[in-house]
Design a protein around this motif. Structure first.
Motif: not given
Length: 139
Positions: A24-39, A62-70
């Motif tokens: 759940c944490l991964a799914a929720f946080m990926i929704t924050h990281g994906w748009p940053k990754f695209l940016k 760093l935000a993309v690394f944390a929120e998407f990759v991690c």
């Protein structure tokens, strides 16, 4: 009724609970990281906050690394304790620096995420994870 007041937890139940928490944490946080990754992939001038003075481009990376990759790593349970550190730091910065002067309701979500990442730092990924599979092969 007595079962509701027991203080212990069965290992199997804890393993399932941590699995659910990780996914759940991964799914929720990926929704924050994906748009940053695209940016980040778009290139061009990066418009992003610079809460700790590293510059907008590095802050975004760093935000993309944390929120998407991690988050992906936590979701599959690979290096969970290690992957929870950048996420906990990101949520700490979000709560206390980016939203420092804001009212509590603006920092509440970041603080909840921070609490969950600290929990994963302590518990690790448990049985249903790649970490567990790796650790079993070593024995």
């Amino acid at each position: 009724m007595l079962r509701l007041f027991q203080v212990g937890t069965k290992e199997k139940h804890l393993d399932i609970l941590v699995l659910l928490l990780r996914i759940c944490l991964a799914a929720f946080m990926i929704t924050h990281g994906w748009p940053k990754f695209l940016k980040l992939l778009e290139g061009g001038e990066i418009q992003f906050g610079n809460p700790i003075g590293l510059g907008p481009a590095l802050s975004l990376a760093l935000a993309v690394f944390a929120e998407f990759v991690c988050s992906i790593l936590i979701g599959i349970g690979l290096g969970t304790r290690l992957a929870s550190i950048p996420l906990a730091l990101t949520m700490f910065v979000a709560a206390f620096i980016s939203h420092g002067p804001d009212p509590f309701r603006r920092k509440e979500l970041a603080l909840l995420y921070l609490l969950f990442y600290i929990t994963l730092l302590v518990t690790g990924s448990r049985k249903y994870s790649v970490d567990y599979l790796i650790s079993r092969k070593k024995h």
